[in-house]
Design a protein around this motif. Sequence first.
Motif, short mmCIF file in Angstrom:
data_model
loop_
_atom_site.label_atom_id
_atom_site.label_comp_id
_atom_site.label_asym_id
_atom_site.label_seq_id
_atom_site.Cartn_x
_atom_site.Cartn_y
_atom_site.Cartn_z
N THR A 107 -13.16 -0.66 -0.02
CA THR A 107 -12.29 -0.19 1.06
C THR A 107 -12.12 -1.22 2.16
O THR A 107 -11.17 -1.15 2.93
N ASP A 147 -12.05 5.64 -2.32
CA ASP A 147 -11.44 4.32 -2.16
C ASP A 147 -12.52 3.26 -2.24
O ASP A 147 -13.33 3.11 -1.32
N THR A 160 -9.18 4.88 -5.98
CA THR A 160 -8.27 3.79 -5.65
C THR A 160 -9.05 2.51 -5.35
O THR A 160 -10.19 2.54 -4.90
N ILE A 170 -11.63 11.89 1.92
CA ILE A 170 -11.56 10.52 1.41
C ILE A 170 -12.91 9.87 1.68
O ILE A 170 -13.42 9.93 2.81
N LEU A 188 -6.45 1.03 3.19
CA LEU A 188 -5.89 1.91 2.18
C LEU A 188 -6.37 3.35 2.38
O LEU A 188 -5.58 4.30 2.23
N ALA A 189 -7.62 3.52 2.73
CA ALA A 189 -8.15 4.87 2.99
C ALA A 189 -7.41 5.53 4.14
O ALA A 189 -7.04 6.71 4.07
N ARG A 207 0.83 -1.21 0.00
CA ARG A 207 0.00 0.00 0.00
C ARG A 207 0.87 1.26 0.00
O ARG A 207 0.56 2.24 -0.68
N GLY A 218 -14.55 6.17 1.66
CA GLY A 218 -14.32 4.73 1.55
C GLY A 218 -15.64 4.02 1.34
O GLY A 218 -16.60 4.23 2.10
#
Length: 243
Positions: free
Chosen positions: A67, A64, A131, A84, A72-73, A47, A86
Amino acid sequence: MKQSVVKPYNKANESKKQEVTEMFDNIAGRYDLLNHLLTLNIDKLWRRKALNILAKSKPATILDIATGTGDLAIAALRLKPKSIIGLDIAPNMIELARIKVAKKNAERIISLEVGDSEALRFNDDSFDAVTVGFGVRNFGDLEVGLSEMLRVTKPGGTVMILEFSKTRVFGVKQGFALYSRYFIPFIGRTISKDPKAYSYLPESIEAFPEGKTFLDILTKLGYKDVKSRLAPGGLVTIYTGSK
């Protein structure tokens, strides 16, 4: 070419999407333990490497997808974005992600919601970056999910996908074949209590259209400047594309 459909439980009356949701809800409580155990914590390095690539574009808004429990978030906080989101299809995973985000006191930046990657609620051109960490192989319809990701990305924005690969490095290839065939299902079955979930993992990796084949799919769907980068050992590939 139509990709083969690999499902966790192979129920005749359920779609892959339904089965994947069920699987992740079933294993949510042990997911983090198993994830870090089975990857020997190398998943954190993967990551980090992926986010180092994304950092060059300095995204202010990130979506994201898949998620999960938010790893990753949460890791993306170091990019210092304004927001962000998720999103995951499994409610139990999102509940665990909320707990982790609260422990980081990151609720002001990270919001979490249940949602379908193939029918995103967001307007066109909404995010600087989209992502997915180890999630696209779980999409019910890969091309629909990838098209949705591109749709909600701003012009000039970046899509970053982190996914397992079938390594060709001699020694690593043979070792991982044995590891995935015997050790992963055994540990997954023992700890998660869901014998199908961790048999699905190596099967889904094997069926995934990796490398140039995946880049060709991205190009066909309208992604620009598509690239792939292998992580050390070749077990993971980081794919990027822009809109």
